[in-house]
Motif scaffolding. Structure first.
Motif, mmCIF file in Angstrom:
data_model
loop_
_atom_site.group_PDB
_atom_site.id
_atom_site.type_symbol
_atom_site.label_atom_id
_atom_site.label_comp_id
_atom_site.label_asym_id
_atom_site.label_seq_id
_atom_site.Cartn_x
_atom_site.Cartn_y
_atom_site.Cartn_z
ATOM 1 N N THR A 43 7.793 -8.497 -4.821
ATOM 2 C CA THR A 43 7.843 -7.688 -5.532
ATOM 3 C C THR A 43 6.477 -7.082 -5.878
ATOM 4 O OG1 THR A 43 7.975 -9.310 -6.876
ATOM 5 C CG2 THR A 43 9.837 -7.728 -6.693
ATOM 6 N N ASP A 44 5.316 -8.234 -5.515
ATOM 7 C CA ASP A 44 3.935 -7.610 -5.275
ATOM 8 C C ASP A 44 3.747 -6.302 -5.790
ATOM 9 O OD1 ASP A 44 3.844 -11.271 -5.450
ATOM 10 O OD2 ASP A 44 3.357 -10.351 -2.733
ATOM 11 N N ASP A 45 2.378 -6.490 -6.359
ATOM 12 C CA ASP A 45 1.804 -4.687 -6.820
ATOM 13 C C ASP A 45 1.627 -4.336 -5.776
ATOM 14 O OD1 ASP A 45 2.682 -5.818 -9.514
ATOM 15 O OD2 ASP A 45 0.272 -6.042 -10.025
ATOM 16 N N CYS A 46 1.715 -4.709 -3.890
ATOM 17 C CA CYS A 46 0.468 -4.063 -3.422
ATOM 18 C C CYS A 46 1.777 -3.775 -2.663
ATOM 19 C CB CYS A 46 0.225 -5.095 -2.355
ATOM 20 S SG CYS A 46 0.994 -6.669 -1.522
ATOM 21 N N VAL A 47 2.929 -3.818 -3.020
ATOM 22 C CA VAL A 47 4.547 -3.178 -2.435
ATOM 23 C C VAL A 47 4.150 -1.826 -2.476
ATOM 24 C CG1 VAL A 47 6.451 -2.706 -1.782
ATOM 25 C CG2 VAL A 47 6.009 -4.862 -1.414
ATOM 26 N N GLU A 48 4.001 -1.465 -4.002
ATOM 27 C CA GLU A 48 4.477 -0.150 -4.271
ATOM 28 C C GLU A 48 2.721 0.885 -4.139
ATOM 29 O OE1 GLU A 48 6.649 2.377 -6.054
ATOM 30 O OE2 GLU A 48 7.300 0.161 -6.556
ATOM 31 N N GLU A 49 2.038 0.355 -3.253
ATOM 32 C CA GLU A 49 0.933 0.641 -3.193
ATOM 33 C C GLU A 49 1.214 1.395 -1.438
ATOM 34 O OE1 GLU A 49 -4.319 -0.074 -2.769
ATOM 35 O OE2 GLU A 49 -3.208 -1.131 -3.656
ATOM 36 N N ALA A 50 1.526 0.658 -1.184
ATOM 37 C CA ALA A 50 1.730 0.937 0.144
ATOM 38 C C ALA A 50 2.896 1.427 0.559
ATOM 39 C CB ALA A 50 2.482 -0.475 1.016
ATOM 40 N N ILE A 51 4.118 2.283 -0.794
ATOM 41 C CA ILE A 51 4.635 2.734 -0.481
ATOM 42 C C ILE A 51 3.726 4.249 -0.586
ATOM 43 C CG2 ILE A 51 7.212 3.544 -1.869
ATOM 44 C CD1 ILE A 51 8.060 1.424 -1.966
ATOM 45 N N ASP A 52 2.719 4.347 -1.518
ATOM 46 C CA ASP A 52 1.997 5.205 -2.137
ATOM 47 C C ASP A 52 1.920 5.851 -0.983
ATOM 48 O OD1 ASP A 52 3.770 5.264 -3.900
ATOM 49 O OD2 ASP A 52 1.757 4.213 -5.630
ATOM 50 N N THR A 53 0.874 4.862 -0.288
ATOM 51 C CA THR A 53 -0.139 4.795 0.922
ATOM 52 C C THR A 53 0.235 5.736 2.352
ATOM 53 O OG1 THR A 53 -1.814 3.589 -0.127
ATOM 54 C CG2 THR A 53 -1.651 4.051 2.350
ATOM 55 N N CYS A 54 1.834 5.132 2.480
ATOM 56 C CA CYS A 54 2.595 5.710 3.852
ATOM 57 C C CYS A 54 2.318 6.839 4.297
ATOM 58 C CB CYS A 54 3.727 5.358 4.249
ATOM 59 S SG CYS A 54 4.605 5.510 5.544
ATOM 60 N N PRO A 55 1.984 6.860 5.070
ATOM 61 C CA PRO A 55 1.294 8.853 5.456
ATOM 62 C C PRO A 55 2.932 9.490 5.696
ATOM 63 C CG PRO A 55 0.714 7.625 7.038
ATOM 64 C CD PRO A 55 1.016 6.842 6.430
ATOM 65 N N VAL A 56 3.662 8.506 6.496
ATOM 66 C CA VAL A 56 5.426 9.097 6.543
ATOM 67 C C VAL A 56 6.238 8.862 5.816
ATOM 68 C CG1 VAL A 56 4.311 9.750 9.496
ATOM 69 C CG2 VAL A 56 5.801 7.833 8.646
ATOM 70 N N SER A 57 5.598 8.112 4.847
ATOM 71 C CA SER A 57 7.098 7.955 3.552
ATOM 72 C C SER A 57 8.291 7.465 4.186
ATOM 73 C CB SER A 57 7.854 9.081 3.046
ATOM 74 O OG SER A 57 6.531 9.808 2.244
ATOM 75 N N CYS A 58 7.946 5.944 4.992
ATOM 76 C CA CYS A 58 8.943 4.971 6.098
ATOM 77 C C CYS A 58 9.496 4.125 4.999
ATOM 78 C CB CYS A 58 8.717 5.185 7.398
ATOM 79 S SG CYS A 58 7.062 3.963 7.895
ATOM 80 N N ILE A 59 8.829 3.675 3.398
ATOM 81 C CA ILE A 59 8.913 2.384 2.982
ATOM 82 C C ILE A 59 9.766 2.779 2.253
ATOM 83 C CG2 ILE A 59 7.995 0.416 2.509
ATOM 84 C CD1 ILE A 59 5.805 1.415 4.056
ATOM 85 N N VAL A 60 11.212 2.027 1.763
ATOM 86 C CA VAL A 60 11.790 2.016 0.422
ATOM 87 C C VAL A 60 11.987 0.747 0.094
ATOM 88 C CG1 VAL A 60 12.262 4.508 1.374
ATOM 89 C CG2 VAL A 60 13.960 2.908 2.183
ATOM 90 N N PHE A 61 12.375 0.841 -0.871
ATOM 91 C CA PHE A 61 13.252 -0.091 -2.020
ATOM 92 C C PHE A 61 14.791 0.760 -2.081
ATOM 93 C CE2 PHE A 61 10.413 -1.738 -4.011
ATOM 94 C CZ PHE A 61 10.127 -2.805 -3.892
ATOM 95 N N GLU A 62 15.683 -0.223 -1.248
ATOM 96 C CA GLU A 62 17.166 -0.101 -1.659
ATOM 97 C C GLU A 62 18.268 -0.929 -1.964
ATOM 98 O OE1 GLU A 62 17.848 2.361 3.411
ATOM 99 O OE2 GLU A 62 18.450 0.423 3.072
ATOM 100 N N GLY A 63 19.528 0.064 -2.663
ATOM 101 C CA GLY A 63 20.356 -0.787 -3.101
ATOM 102 C C GLY A 63 20.508 -0.662 -4.468
#
Length: 63
Positions: A43-63
Motif C-alpha cells: 500500500t506504499d504511495d509509490c504503487v499509485e504512481e506506478a499505476i499512473d505511470t504504466c504506459p500500457v495500463s497493465c497494473i491494477v488492484f483487484e478484489g
C-alpha cells in the motif's frame, strides 16, 4: 476483502517504470522482460504512481 495488486503480464512491455518507482512492490521476472508483483498487499504511495505511470495500463488492484 482487501484488494490485491496485479500485473497483466501479457500486456506488460517490460519498460521497468514500476520497478524503478516502487521496488517494494515490483521486480522484473527471471527473463528480465516483464514486471511481476512481489508484494500484492503493498500500500506504499509509490504503487499509485506506478499505476499512473504504466504506459500500457497493465497494473491494477483487484478484489
Amino acid at each position: 476483502m482487501a484488494k490485491k495488486l496485479r500485473i497483466d503480464e501479457d500486456e506488460c512491455i517490460g519498460c521497468e517504470s514500476c520497478v524503478e518507482l516502487c521496488p517494494s512492490a515490483f521486480e522484473m521476472n527471471a527473463d528480465g522482460d516483464k514486471a511481476i508483483v512481489i508484494n500484492e498487499d503493498c500500500t506504499d504511495d509509490c504503487v499509485e504512481e506506478a499505476i499512473d505511470t504504466c504506459p500500457v495500463s497493465c497494473i491494477v488492484f483487484e478484489g
